[in-house]
Design an enzyme around this catalytic site. Structure first.
Site, PDB file in Angstrom:
ATOM      1  N   ARG A 202       0.816  -1.209   0.000  1.00 34.80           N
ATOM      2  CA  ARG A 202       0.000   0.000   0.000  1.00 34.80           C
ATOM      3  C   ARG A 202       0.856   1.268   0.000  1.00 34.80           C
ATOM      4  O   ARG A 202       0.368   2.360  -0.247  1.00 34.80           O
ATOM      5  CB  ARG A 202      -0.930  -0.028   1.232  1.00 34.80           C
TER       6      ARG A 202
ATOM      7  N   LEU D 218     -11.045   4.861  -5.170  1.00 39.05           N
ATOM      8  CA  LEU D 218     -11.324   5.729  -4.022  1.00 39.05           C
ATOM      9  C   LEU D 218     -10.430   5.402  -2.818  1.00 39.05           C
ATOM     10  O   LEU D 218     -10.368   4.262  -2.381  1.00 39.05           O
ATOM     11  CB  LEU D 218     -12.799   5.579  -3.622  1.00 39.05           C
ATOM     12  N   ASP D 219      -9.783   6.418  -2.280  1.00 35.98           N
ATOM     13  CA  ASP D 219      -8.948   6.265  -1.083  1.00 35.98           C
ATOM     14  C   ASP D 219      -7.780   5.304  -1.290  1.00 35.98           C
ATOM     15  O   ASP D 219      -7.197   4.811  -0.327  1.00 35.98           O
ATOM     16  CB  ASP D 219      -9.768   5.803   0.135  1.00 35.98           C
ATOM     17  N   GLU D 220      -7.442   5.021  -2.544  1.00 36.41           N
ATOM     18  CA  GLU D 220      -6.401   4.028  -2.793  1.00 36.41           C
ATOM     19  C   GLU D 220      -5.185   4.615  -3.511  1.00 36.41           C
ATOM     20  O   GLU D 220      -4.277   3.884  -3.875  1.00 36.41           O
ATOM     21  CB  GLU D 220      -6.968   2.873  -3.639  1.00 36.41           C
TER      22      GLU D 220
END
Lengths: 275, 275, 275, 275
Positions: A202, D218-220
């Site tokens: 991530r 999204l949010d990644e």
């Protein structure tokens, strides 16, 4: 003396408790109180100077407080613990060193490993070690062998110091709010296996660790303490794991200090921590 | 309501106070208590729900507590402040923005600058700004001009938001425990002028900032809050100063929030901060 | 391979070094370079993959770089250290555990204590311990006895893990930039004795620890690493000392990791740390 | 001058680049290099003193480096940005103040709000504000109106300073690695809506914020910076949100500083940040 109280909230609780203490000529050194309005729940921790029989205090306070009150007066200052481990040495060694120099706030009665490798460090500190393998046996039998040790040693707390097996709900329920785990991530990020690999993929800039009480919901129990350290693009997943071990050791040590010092109160899935 | 109490310690203080609150049907939401045994001093902050006339409470508590008790019941929720500045914008702008959006917990009545440069930002937020120069006049005259503003505005606190003049002991004593300063170092390291140059020369790996009440001992007043940020060999003294401004802004904002929320009690040269 | 270079700055240094590496078909994994313009000094650390005889590289680089260049090619991966201690166990135990599990990046050859008390923990890890008392003998004799051990063991570094004696300038100069100390404060705050008592008296909100190379200026040597932890009014001086031990252990561990990994370059009174 | 290079890794890249710089009599002040072995990717940022025509350098470097090289020489020192907001003032005000005092490293050309409320603060700083409502129109139309502003202003970056609408993949792809968002949680914890409520329910002891480039996941998107602050049982969800705003402001400011200073290189879903 230390007095820890938890009950349904109502008007007059502090007055009732402090009135009894004043009557008994006890001086309050430190008082921490918290009300959770969403749960209508009252939490208090008091340190007093002066001595009075525990039974007297228990009786007097009990008669004034609500029926559901959980009260601990002068809890055992030196808790007894059993530590469960797998193969990683860092958290266990930290616990053994603090135990050895009597700064842990608890006494390590026994270490159980599902691999034999950490037996050596236990022997160096003269702590009993039992190798209880999980291999080629049913989980039930594996847990029964652990239970046999626990039933004999009667620890106040069970510390999972990088114990990599998942315990059954039945086992966990038998030690409600008494099993402390160190999870190798900043929960609720990276639930489950291999969090450092997940963190690496991530590209996070911080990694963390979480000490929590174990419930039958995996990685979902009441959180006691969390810490983080910065990482960057130059960290491989292995580097993150190495850095993570430092923070795991540190967070578990902090959580144990708080629990052993009777500063952590549990209600439903949360903790009140009077640091 | 918020109740803040400070007095000589003795047995029964918590019982006395909480007894009065229970009598008045006030429920304690949050109670923080601290005893400093080396000074035999008692500090308490209570948040209660429910309302009762302030005078009633004052009278009832006053009759039960020691003669030296300092008690504040429901202190002004929106404090009045005057801000003193020199030329640096970062702390002042942060205060003005929070004031503008009503999240400061205080009302900025006036800004005084010994240079005119920050007048513009004040005007943009419609805050009165007075340029009071220290040049070519006696310090006494300079301070009298500032006092004229303060006497008119009657602020609860005076905030030195990077005000680079040293105030006289007489001035400071007139506002005891009411002048808040942000010092550009991690006190007591780097007392005095040009701390970032000093930090650079010393090759430190962290720099900090300190918010404190001002006393007539330069840089020696009671500390409210401190924070640090990491620096390294690649930082010039100018880079350290730039990084330092971020932390100065942040520490002063934190200290003001704590003070305006009545969480900071002062005794001699120390603070009790009920965060 | 790791290559660490320090010399007077001039145009073309990176080109010269990387040209040689490319010629030798070495791939640069990581390169960190810093120029200190105030000292006109060049610092570089390179990790390369591929192998080439150290002597070849030394010769080729040496012929291209300035006369004053200090160059280390593939420094010893597992440094040898001797640890000096007094009576506190926390830093020493951490070092012994990491040594035992081969994650220290160095090999502990010997521990010297001016009290006998830490001999026991060394014996548990099979590390030679010498009790060399400073009592009733001249400082010169005391240091000579320590030197006898050092001359025999030839350590790369000497680690003062809470060694509470001040070494003579002559001793220190004999091991320039090779003695690492952990100081129990956030230098330059609280220089000298009993920093936790000083911190308590001052009412600070953070306490820290500093790992640094020792020079003949007490507490003034090049800083390697610093960290802090928050404290508050509820901390006694003893509590601050206890909290301080955690951070001392952690900072010393970090500094040793950086030094043993050849990431710390020293010039005059500062360090360049390629973290 | 600043030179930023990204390409496929191969032996000799540093030698090639630094050779050209030496030829041109440019002195390297600071060089940061990183190779990602899992992606076989080379990243470099160099600061040099001395001047040479940008085109000369571009041509000479281009002829030596792999075909896929992305190279930026002396990127615009004062970037142009457009800021998108909804109703929260904290991040926007911080950006406007820094812009006003010329310490942002970028010039705010325009602010677009899907509510009108933040127009006032923009006018105080003489920054054009457009109210473009998302209500009662198709998302496509809404985004087209935003695009009209962007096409006219041609910003280098689009900053989502608490912009609470989700942009379409088509919009995002049009500004690849040029949209910077502040997310109100420590990603990947609490993805999605109302992270402070989620954090409160979970009883976490730290909350965080994440600045990242926006991708159509999204949010990644690639994370630029993350920070945390401690919270405890006394924090309501509203308190957590309030504390979170402080850290959101601080993280976004840090991320913008790094991006505007050309210290952030993006590859796939990760960043290399040469702090």
């Amino acid at each position: 003396m230390i007095i820890v109280i938890q009950c349904k909230d109502q008007i007059g609780l502090v007055a009732a408790v402090s009135g009894v203490l004043a009557q008994e000529q006890l001086n309050i050194i430190s008082l921490r109180e918290h009300v959770d309005p969403s749960e209508n729940r009252f939490f208090m921790r008091i340190e007093v100077s002066g001595e009075v029989p525990k039974e007297t205090l228990q009786r007097k306070l009990g008669s004034l407080l609500p029926a559901d009150t959980v009260i601990a007066i002068n809890p055992r200052p030196d808790k007894k613990i059993v530590v469960l481990v797998t193969r990683e040495y860092h958290c266990l060694s930290d616990i053994l060193v603090r135990h050895h120099f009597r700064t842990l706030g608890a006494s390590v009665q026994h270490v159980i490993g599902n691999y034999p490798v950490l037996g050596d460090i236990c022997r160096r500190f003269e702590i009993p070690f039992s190798h209880i393998s999980h291999e080629e046996i049913d989980k039930e039998v594996f847990e029964q062998r652990i239970l046999d040790v626990l039933l004999r040693d009667q620890p106040d707390y069970i510390v999972l110091a990088k114990f990599m097996r998942i315990l059954s709900p039945a086992f966990i329920r038998a030690f409600s709010a008494r099993i402390i785990n160190i999870h190798h991530s900043f929960l609720p990020a990276f639930v489950g296996a291999n969090p450092y690999r997940q963190a690496f993929e991530r590209g996070v800039k911080l990694i963390g660790a979480t000490a929590h009480f174990v419930t039958d919901q995996l990685d979902e129990g009441p959180i006691i303490a969390q810490q983080i350290i910065p990482v960057n693009h130059s960290f491989t997943a292995a580097d993150m794991m190495k850095a993570g071990k430092e923070i795991e050791t540190s967070v578990l040590a902090k959580a144990l200090r708080l629990v052993f010092d009777d500063r952590v109160l549990v209600y439903k899935n949360k903790t009140v921590v009077f640091e």
